[in-house]
Enzyme design. Sequence first.
Site, mmCIF file in Angstrom:
data_model
loop_
_atom_site.group_PDB
_atom_site.id
_atom_site.type_symbol
_atom_site.label_atom_id
_atom_site.label_comp_id
_atom_site.label_asym_id
_atom_site.label_seq_id
_atom_site.Cartn_x
_atom_site.Cartn_y
_atom_site.Cartn_z
ATOM 1 N N GLU A 53 0.837 -1.215 0.000
ATOM 2 C CA GLU A 53 0.000 0.000 0.000
ATOM 3 C C GLU A 53 0.867 1.260 0.000
ATOM 4 O OE1 GLU A 53 -2.966 -0.183 -0.679
ATOM 5 O OE2 GLU A 53 -3.611 -2.161 -0.026
ATOM 6 N N ARG A 266 -1.406 10.676 -12.711
ATOM 7 C CA ARG A 266 -0.921 9.402 -12.153
ATOM 8 C C ARG A 266 -0.635 8.455 -13.296
ATOM 9 N NH1 ARG A 266 0.604 5.339 -9.678
ATOM 10 N NH2 ARG A 266 -0.276 4.558 -7.717
ATOM 11 N N PHE A 367 -3.833 9.670 -3.848
ATOM 12 C CA PHE A 367 -2.950 10.841 -3.924
ATOM 13 C C PHE A 367 -3.785 12.079 -4.307
ATOM 14 C CE2 PHE A 367 0.189 13.657 -5.738
ATOM 15 C CZ PHE A 367 1.420 13.317 -5.196
HETATM 16 N N1 LIG Z 1 6.214 12.883 -6.375
HETATM 17 C C1 LIG Z 1 5.104 12.258 -6.803
HETATM 18 N N2 LIG Z 1 4.891 10.970 -6.468
HETATM 19 C C2 LIG Z 1 3.747 10.386 -6.899
HETATM 20 C C3 LIG Z 1 2.790 11.082 -7.674
HETATM 21 N N3 LIG Z 1 1.769 10.239 -7.937
HETATM 22 C C4 LIG Z 1 2.074 9.059 -7.337
HETATM 23 N N4 LIG Z 1 3.264 9.145 -6.709
HETATM 24 C C5 LIG Z 1 3.952 8.093 -5.934
HETATM 25 O O1 LIG Z 1 3.205 6.909 -6.034
HETATM 26 C C6 LIG Z 1 2.546 6.625 -4.782
HETATM 27 C C7 LIG Z 1 1.114 6.243 -5.079
HETATM 28 O O2 LIG Z 1 0.544 5.535 -4.027
HETATM 29 P P1 LIG Z 1 -0.625 6.122 -3.125
HETATM 30 O O3 LIG Z 1 -0.048 7.195 -2.290
HETATM 31 O O4 LIG Z 1 -1.241 4.975 -2.458
HETATM 32 O O5 LIG Z 1 -1.687 6.750 -4.122
HETATM 33 P P2 LIG Z 1 -2.572 5.995 -5.232
HETATM 34 O O6 LIG Z 1 -1.920 4.680 -5.559
HETATM 35 O O7 LIG Z 1 -2.560 6.954 -6.393
HETATM 36 O O8 LIG Z 1 -3.942 5.798 -4.664
HETATM 37 C C8 LIG Z 1 2.657 7.898 -3.943
HETATM 38 O O9 LIG Z 1 2.654 7.687 -2.580
HETATM 39 C C9 LIG Z 1 3.975 8.475 -4.454
HETATM 40 O O10 LIG Z 1 5.062 7.822 -3.833
HETATM 41 C C10 LIG Z 1 3.066 12.452 -8.016
HETATM 42 O O11 LIG Z 1 2.285 13.139 -8.663
HETATM 43 N N5 LIG Z 1 4.219 12.988 -7.542
HETATM 44 MG MG LIG Z 2 -1.888 3.116 -3.954
#
Ligand SMILES: Nc1nc2c(ncn2[C@@H]2O[C@H](COP(=O)(O)OP(=O)(O)O)[C@@H](O)[C@H]2O)c(=O)[nH]1
Ligand SMILES: [Mg+2]
Length: 406
Positions: A53, A266, A367
Site C-alpha cells: 500500500e 498518475r 494521492f
Molecule cells: N512525487 C510524486 N509521487 C507520486 C505522484 N503520484 C504518485 N506518486 C507516488 O506513487 C505513490 C502512489 O501511491 P498512493 O499514495 O497509495 O496513491 P494511489 O496509488 O494513487 O492511490 C505515492 O505515494 C507516491 O510515492 C506524483 O504526482 N508525484
Molecule cells: Mg496506492
Amino acid sequence: MIFLNLFLINLLTTAAEPNSNIGFCDVDSKNCENHVDEANAYKLIFYDVNPPEGFNLRRDVYMRFAIMLSDARKRGRVDWRLVLPPWHKLYHWRSSSAKSKPQPWSSFFNIDSLKSFVPVMELHEVFNDTKTKVLEIDTLYVLENFENPFENGVFEEKWQLNSDCEYEGNYFGYKNITAKEIVCVKFQGKISKLWELILQHPTDRKVMFAHGEIPLHDNYGTKTYWECRKSMKFNNNLVKIAKDFISSNLNCNADRCLTYLSVHWRRKDFAYSRPNDVPSIKSTVQQINFAVKKNVPGVKRIFIASDASTIEMKVLEEQLNELNYEVYSFNPSDVLLKEINEGGVAIIDQIICSHAAYFIGTHESTFSFRIQEEREILGFDGNTTFNRLCPDSGLCEKPSKWKIIE
Ligand SMILES: Nc1nc2c(ncn2[C@@H]2O[C@H](COP(=O)(O)OP(=O)(O)O)[C@@H](O)[C@H]2O)c(=O)[nH]1
Ligand SMILES: [Mg+2]
C-alpha cells in the site's frame, strides 16, 4: 496533592520494574531515574499496513485509528496512546536516495498538530521511554479478510478467530520488536469493533494490529473526520519549500492562487492496470487545454505532479508548450532529494497542487483525494477541485464531492 503525585509516580516506576542489566531500570538500583515515562504510563496501540500500500492510503488508515482512539477518549477510555508506524521501504519509493532506514512521521507531518487531535507517539519515543532495546508487544492481532464478505448476500460486521497463521510483516523494519502472542482474526466491519478484540485480553498494555487497512471508518466525512484531517498538517520544512516554489515559479503568495492550473497525472501502475481510467498523453494535453479555456482563461502556467517517466513528462511538456503553456514540475536537486526523500517530494507536489486556481486529478487515486481534501480545507469552490482526467473514450464518471464539515 503533592503526596498523591509522588505516590502515583512511585507506583508507575515500581510497575516498570526496571533493571539496568537487562535494559530496564531496577527499583533498588541507584541508576534508576525517577520519572514517569509515557510508554509505560499508558497502554499503546501499534498498527501496520499491507506492505504494497502507498503513502496516501496509509494516511487514511492513520485517520481510522486516530478517530477510533479519539471517539474512545470521548467515552472516557483515556489510557491509550497511538504509536505512529514508521515509513519503511514503500513500494513506490524506488530511487537510490530512498532511505532504507524507517522514517519517522516527523519527516512528513507536524507532530504537535497530530497530537492536538489525539495522543500519538513516534516509535522511537517508545524506545526512548522504555529505556530498553527490546520492545515486546503483548498481543499482535493479524487481521485477515473473510473469503466471502457478502455471505448469504449481506455484509455483516463480524470477526472470527482463525487458528494457525503467521505475521508476515517485519515490525516496520525493526529487528528488536517481538510479540508474546500472535492471534489471527478474520475481520470485517467498523474499526471501533477492534475494541472487542482488545478487551479479550484486558491486562494487555501493548497491542498491535497487522493489516490495519482492513477495518473501515466508523463514519466517513463527518465533523470528527475533518477535525482529524485538518490536524494532519505537513512538516514545516516541506511547506516552506513548496511555498517558495509557488512564489518564485508560479507567481503567487496567497493561499488560493489565481495564476496556475495543477494536474495530478498518475501513471506507473495506473497507466497499465487501469487503461480505462487514465488518458493517453495526447488526450491529457487536450483535456488540460479545454479546462483552462473553460474555467481559468488567461492562465498560462500549468503545474504537473506525476509519477510518470522522464520521457513521458518530456512529451507532455512539449505538447503543452506548443499550445503556449509554461509547464512546471518540482524537480529537487540530488542534495535536497537525499534530505527529504521521495515521500517529501510527493508531499511538496501535493501542496503545490492544493493551492492552484483549478485542479484536475486522477480517477480513484488516493494521492488526488488527499489534494482534494487539502483544497476543501483551504476553502476553494468545489467546482475547481473535484475534477478528473477522463479516459480517451468511454464513460467518465464525475468524482464524488467530499465537502468539508466545519
Ligand atoms: N512525487 C510524486 N509521487 C507520486 C505522484 N503520484 C504518485 N506518486 C507516488 O506513487 C505513490 C502512489 O501511491 P498512493 O499514495 O497509495 O496513491 P494511489 O496509488 O494513487 O492511490 C505515492 O505515494 C507516491 O510515492 C506524483 O504526482 N508525484
Ligand atoms: Mg496506492
